[in-house]
Design an enzyme around this catalytic site. Sequence first.
Site, PDB file in Angstrom:
ATOM      1  N   HIS A 153       0.819  -1.217   0.000  1.00 36.33           N
ATOM      2  CA  HIS A 153       0.000   0.000   0.000  1.00 36.33           C
ATOM      3  C   HIS A 153       0.857   1.273   0.000  1.00 36.33           C
ATOM      4  CE1 HIS A 153       0.417  -0.172   4.509  1.00 36.33           C
ATOM      5  NE2 HIS A 153       0.411   1.149   4.373  1.00 36.33           N
ATOM      6  N   ASP A 201       0.047  -7.665   1.671  1.00 34.71           N
ATOM      7  CA  ASP A 201       0.538  -6.279   1.689  1.00 34.71           C
ATOM      8  C   ASP A 201       2.068  -6.262   1.710  1.00 34.71           C
ATOM      9  OD1 ASP A 201       0.486  -3.528   1.763  1.00 34.71           O
ATOM     10  OD2 ASP A 201       0.109  -3.410   3.920  1.00 34.71           O
ATOM     11  N   SER A 307       4.427   2.446   8.024  1.00 35.97           N
ATOM     12  CA  SER A 307       4.111   1.354   7.116  1.00 35.97           C
ATOM     13  C   SER A 307       5.309   1.005   6.243  1.00 35.97           C
ATOM     14  CB  SER A 307       2.937   1.735   6.216  1.00 35.97           C
ATOM     15  OG  SER A 307       1.734   1.685   6.922  1.00 35.97           O
TER      16      SER A 307
END
Length: 356
Positions: A153, A201, A307
């Site tokens: 992402h 992910d 992230s």
Amino acid sequence: MYRVQTFWFLLVWLGLVIARRLNDVSEGDKCKLANGTGDGICTDARDCPYLRTVPQTDWITCGFNKSEPIVCCGPGDVTIKSTKTKSRVSLISERMCESFSMSGLSHHVFGGSIAAVNEFPHVAALGYLEDGTIKFRCGSSLISERYLLTAAHCVKEQKPQLARFGVVHLFEVNPQEPPVDIGFKNSIIHPNYTSRPLRNDIALLELDRSITEPFIHPACLYTNLTDPEPHVILSIEGWGSTDPNDFDSSPILLKANVTTLDREGCNSTLVQDKSRRSLGPLQNEQLCALGRNLRNETVGDTCVGDSGGPLELILGHRRYLVGVTSSGRLCGSTWPGVYTRISRYIDWVESIVWKS
């Protein structure tokens, strides 16, 4: 008189040598585990599964082989080196790990402490071009001289312009020690990535040049299909937000200790999320982790801006990437952070990074 002194000196020296030999232990020798819990065998720390089942305070060091610690290893079932996802002698990533030099939008290190210079030589901040300036919004980990591992992402909606290596202070550039900024040649998102629900992910970023700087080193991949035990200390790092109400990046690289949560306990928490971005139930390619102290209070978590960064296990001077920071709900709350399990993607990573 001189001969007498010399004689006694030789006796003392010989006694010290004999005592040292008697106390010397090396790889393969028997040893005593901590707190009288039994006998063990002196083993290279990288090959000891026992370390994943006991607190670090109970590790007993037998000695060192060059810079790698030899520890008193208790019984265990598998080792990092011998765990395979393919029927072959060894994984490419494991063989490459042996050659590595070592030095000591979802998330951030909440409640973390400041990292030391060169403490995490594999960690890079991802910079995105916005309104003519570079904004850092995700992290990543170097796994070879040419590739970074990050969250899908972090790459799907907008491609990063550069990776910034070699700094703790993200914005305060020291002219004597400037950051190493490297652009990208290619980005590869896992083919089965979905954003809702969040699955697979994970992504790879190919740098537009190889790493040649001696202070930047890749991290190893954790290939064991069994996650580290809940009491084994793991590390998270990032430049994400330090305030759950403020999404601006931290100007300083922060680190925190976390531990894994058992899957049943994590799922019982995740299924309570009734929002449209529900993460539960936990999938096979995901794991949970959260920092805790003895009073069960949060002491470390990821937050906005972390992230793509690492969840890692430190064994000796080597760092093994266990997970990629993927998602969560509330920074620094009792809500667990969700990480992509790297061990489930070894074949995919190897087919790109070390393709023959």
